[in-house]
Design a protein around this motif. Structure first.
Motif, PDB file in Angstrom:
ATOM      1  N   ASP A 149      -4.725  -2.832  -1.867  1.00 32.23           N
ATOM      2  CA  ASP A 149      -4.088  -3.639  -2.907  1.00 32.23           C
ATOM      3  C   ASP A 149      -3.397  -2.701  -3.910  1.00 32.23           C
ATOM      4  O   ASP A 149      -4.044  -1.896  -4.586  1.00 32.23           O
ATOM      5  CB  ASP A 149      -5.138  -4.497  -3.617  1.00 32.23           C
ATOM      6  CG  ASP A 149      -4.508  -5.499  -4.573  1.00 32.23           C
ATOM      7  OD1 ASP A 149      -3.286  -5.416  -4.811  1.00 32.23           O
ATOM      8  OD2 ASP A 149      -5.247  -6.365  -5.089  1.00 32.23           O
ATOM      9  N   LYS A 150      -2.074  -2.794  -4.007  1.00 32.16           N
ATOM     10  CA  LYS A 150      -1.325  -1.875  -4.857  1.00 32.16           C
ATOM     11  C   LYS A 150      -1.601  -2.082  -6.344  1.00 32.16           C
ATOM     12  O   LYS A 150      -1.263  -1.223  -7.159  1.00 32.16           O
ATOM     13  CB  LYS A 150       0.176  -2.015  -4.581  1.00 32.16           C
ATOM     14  CG  LYS A 150       0.581  -1.517  -3.204  1.00 32.16           C
ATOM     15  CD  LYS A 150       2.088  -1.556  -3.027  1.00 32.16           C
ATOM     16  CE  LYS A 150       2.482  -1.008  -1.666  1.00 32.16           C
ATOM     17  NZ  LYS A 150       3.955  -1.000  -1.467  1.00 32.16           N
ATOM     18  N   LYS A 151      -2.207  -3.194  -6.696  1.00 36.62           N
ATOM     19  CA  LYS A 151      -2.539  -3.429  -8.098  1.00 36.62           C
ATOM     20  C   LYS A 151      -3.775  -2.651  -8.540  1.00 36.62           C
ATOM     21  O   LYS A 151      -3.983  -2.437  -9.738  1.00 36.62           O
ATOM     22  CB  LYS A 151      -2.775  -4.927  -8.333  1.00 36.62           C
ATOM     23  CG  LYS A 151      -1.542  -5.786  -8.113  1.00 36.62           C
ATOM     24  CD  LYS A 151      -1.865  -7.245  -8.357  1.00 36.62           C
ATOM     25  CE  LYS A 151      -0.630  -8.123  -8.142  1.00 36.62           C
ATOM     26  NZ  LYS A 151      -0.939  -9.567  -8.335  1.00 36.62           N
ATOM     27  N   ILE A 152      -4.585  -2.234  -7.581  1.00 34.56           N
ATOM     28  CA  ILE A 152      -5.869  -1.640  -7.947  1.00 34.56           C
ATOM     29  C   ILE A 152      -6.159  -0.326  -7.227  1.00 34.56           C
ATOM     30  O   ILE A 152      -7.081   0.408  -7.625  1.00 34.56           O
ATOM     31  CB  ILE A 152      -7.014  -2.656  -7.674  1.00 34.56           C
ATOM     32  CG1 ILE A 152      -8.268  -2.291  -8.460  1.00 34.56           C
ATOM     33  CG2 ILE A 152      -7.304  -2.755  -6.183  1.00 34.56           C
ATOM     34  CD1 ILE A 152      -9.355  -3.331  -8.362  1.00 34.56           C
ATOM     35  N   ILE A 178      -6.116   2.821  -9.399  1.00 38.29           N
ATOM     36  CA  ILE A 178      -7.253   2.814 -10.331  1.00 38.29           C
ATOM     37  C   ILE A 178      -8.512   3.259  -9.600  1.00 38.29           C
ATOM     38  O   ILE A 178      -9.328   4.021 -10.135  1.00 38.29           O
ATOM     39  CB  ILE A 178      -7.430   1.414 -10.946  1.00 38.29           C
ATOM     40  CG1 ILE A 178      -6.195   1.037 -11.763  1.00 38.29           C
ATOM     41  CG2 ILE A 178      -8.681   1.355 -11.806  1.00 38.29           C
ATOM     42  CD1 ILE A 178      -6.217  -0.371 -12.326  1.00 38.29           C
ATOM     43  N   SER A 179      -8.672   2.793  -8.364  1.00 38.05           N
ATOM     44  CA  SER A 179      -9.835   3.190  -7.564  1.00 38.05           C
ATOM     45  C   SER A 179      -9.839   4.694  -7.305  1.00 38.05           C
ATOM     46  O   SER A 179     -10.885   5.347  -7.382  1.00 38.05           O
ATOM     47  CB  SER A 179      -9.842   2.433  -6.232  1.00 38.05           C
ATOM     48  OG  SER A 179      -9.844   1.037  -6.439  1.00 38.05           O
ATOM     49  N   LEU A 180      -8.664   5.263  -7.016  1.00 34.71           N
ATOM     50  CA  LEU A 180      -8.583   6.698  -6.752  1.00 34.71           C
ATOM     51  C   LEU A 180      -8.824   7.510  -8.029  1.00 34.71           C
ATOM     52  O   LEU A 180      -9.475   8.556  -7.989  1.00 34.71           O
ATOM     53  CB  LEU A 180      -7.216   7.044  -6.155  1.00 34.71           C
ATOM     54  CG  LEU A 180      -6.915   6.457  -4.777  1.00 34.71           C
ATOM     55  CD1 LEU A 180      -5.502   6.829  -4.338  1.00 34.71           C
ATOM     56  CD2 LEU A 180      -7.923   6.957  -3.751  1.00 34.71           C
ATOM     57  N   ALA A 181      -8.294   7.035  -9.146  1.00 35.02           N
ATOM     58  CA  ALA A 181      -8.529   7.740 -10.414  1.00 35.02           C
ATOM     59  C   ALA A 181     -10.006   7.725 -10.780  1.00 35.02           C
ATOM     60  O   ALA A 181     -10.511   8.666 -11.411  1.00 35.02           O
ATOM     61  CB  ALA A 181      -7.691   7.114 -11.518  1.00 35.02           C
ATOM     62  N   MET A 205       0.712   3.412   0.714  1.00 40.33           N
ATOM     63  CA  MET A 205       0.546   2.206  -0.122  1.00 40.33           C
ATOM     64  C   MET A 205       0.716   2.507  -1.615  1.00 40.33           C
ATOM     65  O   MET A 205      -0.016   2.007  -2.462  1.00 40.33           O
ATOM     66  CB  MET A 205      -0.833   1.564   0.134  1.00 40.33           C
ATOM     67  CG  MET A 205      -0.974   1.011   1.540  1.00 40.33           C
ATOM     68  SD  MET A 205      -2.662   0.641   2.007  1.00 40.33           S
ATOM     69  CE  MET A 205      -3.359   2.284   2.194  1.00 40.33           C
ATOM     70  N   GLY A 206       1.671   3.370  -1.917  1.00 37.22           N
ATOM     71  CA  GLY A 206       2.007   3.635  -3.311  1.00 37.22           C
ATOM     72  C   GLY A 206       1.034   4.529  -4.041  1.00 37.22           C
ATOM     73  O   GLY A 206       1.014   4.538  -5.275  1.00 37.22           O
ATOM     74  N   THR A 207       0.239   5.320  -3.305  1.00 36.17           N
ATOM     75  CA  THR A 207      -0.751   6.187  -3.957  1.00 36.17           C
ATOM     76  C   THR A 207      -0.353   7.664  -3.920  1.00 36.17           C
ATOM     77  O   THR A 207      -1.128   8.514  -4.354  1.00 36.17           O
ATOM     78  CB  THR A 207      -2.126   6.037  -3.269  1.00 36.17           C
ATOM     79  OG1 THR A 207      -2.002   6.406  -1.883  1.00 36.17           O
ATOM     80  CG2 THR A 207      -2.628   4.614  -3.376  1.00 36.17           C
ATOM     81  N   GLY A 208       0.833   7.964  -3.411  1.00 33.53           N
ATOM     82  CA  GLY A 208       1.244   9.358  -3.284  1.00 33.53           C
ATOM     83  C   GLY A 208       1.575   9.981  -4.627  1.00 33.53           C
ATOM     84  O   GLY A 208       2.487   9.535  -5.323  1.00 33.53           O
TER      85      GLY A 208
END
Length: 337
Positions: free
Chosen positions: A170-173, A176-179, A258-261
């Protein structure tokens, strides 16, 4: 009585005599012990850095011919949307850095006021920092996986699986999960740094404040925080600067999909997967410039924000005095009118 004019002049020592002298032996020891660290620093830091700057002006792969392209790689860095869009992802890690410092400061303050089981608590908090970053990535990769640890805990608390978001998809969260993985890993390290600074504060100040009726919050605000503000500022600068170069969590857990790069993940992909070594080197130089600018800006900001004024008058007292002088001048003008 001997005449000073006829005194024999000092003979200049030869190089061999100087080497055998105490001063010469001291310099030999100094140079010998400095040689190995300076050699390692030069070979593994300065030479690779200058080579990286040199490669940033070439279109090249790891193996094969090189073509000099000048500033074309730097223009491509600023024209590629994926390069600077990845800096937006770093904002999540900056937010996590602020949260981790706040938690570390809170836990360190608890340790100063002598809580039960503090030795176990300090060891448990510091332990995640000792784990390799790659291992932390694999731990949280399974922790966030669908139907695994975190989902099982939430289901045990009565939450249905269909109501639980996809933590890594989920790109909304997902950012945040990785941080949150960085918060878990580095909170203990910052707690130990804060705790070491707090323990240098004279304990008699706490006793005197308690006798004057100050509670724990007052002791933290007026005794602890002013005494360790330099450590707080230093840790905040290092944490925010390090957020710009976050690499291990997004690379290991999601591989930057998924936008986490982050900026480092994109740079690694260009260098190793796409074999665009010159472009990746240009990205590294640009990132270095961004980190330097952010660090200088932070230092200037905190220098102003934490300025206590002079030794004779605090900054707050200066503002109060100038405000009173301004009001007095207005009153005088009103009286003359």
């Amino acid at each position: 009585m001997s005449n000073p004019a006829t005194a024999t002049p000092k003979t200049k020592k030869s190089f061999g005599e100087w080497i055998k002298s105490r001063k010469g032996q001291k310099w030999i020891v100094i140079i010998t012990f400095m040689f190995v660290p300076l050699l390692l620093l030069t070979v593994f830091t300065y030479v690779p850095f200058f080579k990286m700057v040199q490669f940033s002006f070439y279109k090249m792969k790891y193996i094969g011919p090189r073509t000099f392209v000048g500033l074309k790689n730097y223009k491509e860095v600023f024209s590629r949307s994926e390069c600077f869009k990845s800096l937006y992802v770093s904002l999540y890690y900056m937010g996590g850095a602020v949260i981790q410092l706040a938690l570390a400061l809170f836990f360190a303050t608890l340790m100063v006021f002598k809580t039960k089981g503090e030795s176990f608590f300090k060891g448990a908090m510091f332990f995640p920092y000792l784990i390799c970053g790659i291992a932390v990535g694999f731990i949280f990769k399974f922790f966030y996986a669908r139907g695994f640890v975190l989902d099982s805990i939430l289901q045990a608390l009565g939450i249905k699986l269909e109501d639980i978001p996809y933590w890594l998809q989920d790109k909304k969260i997902n950012n945040i999960s990785l941080a949150a993985t960085s918060v878990w890993r580095y909170t203990g390290q910052n707690m130990i740094l804060f705790l070491g600074a707090m323990m240098s504060v004279d304990s008699d100040l706490y006793e005197a404040a308690s006798l004057d009726g100050a509670n724990k919050w007052h002791q933290f605000r007026y005794i602890i925080l002013p005494s360790i503000k330099s450590i707080v500022v230093l840790n905040l600068i290092l944490s925010i600067s390090g957020s710009l170069s976050a690499f291990e969590p997004p690379y290991v857990i999601t591989n930057g999909t998924m936008g986490t790069g982050t900026y480092f993940v994109i740079m690694n992909r260009l260098a190793h997967e796409n074999q665009k070594v010159g472009l990746a080197c240009a990205m590294a130089v640009v990132l270095l410039a961004i980190i330097v600018v952010c660090t200088v800006a932070q230092k200037l900001f905190f220098k102003y924000a934490f300025d206590d004024g002079t030794s004779d008058e605090s900054k707050a007292a200066v503002r109060k005095r100038k405000k009173a002088e301004k009001a007095a001048r207005k009153a005088m003008k009103g009286g003359q009118a």
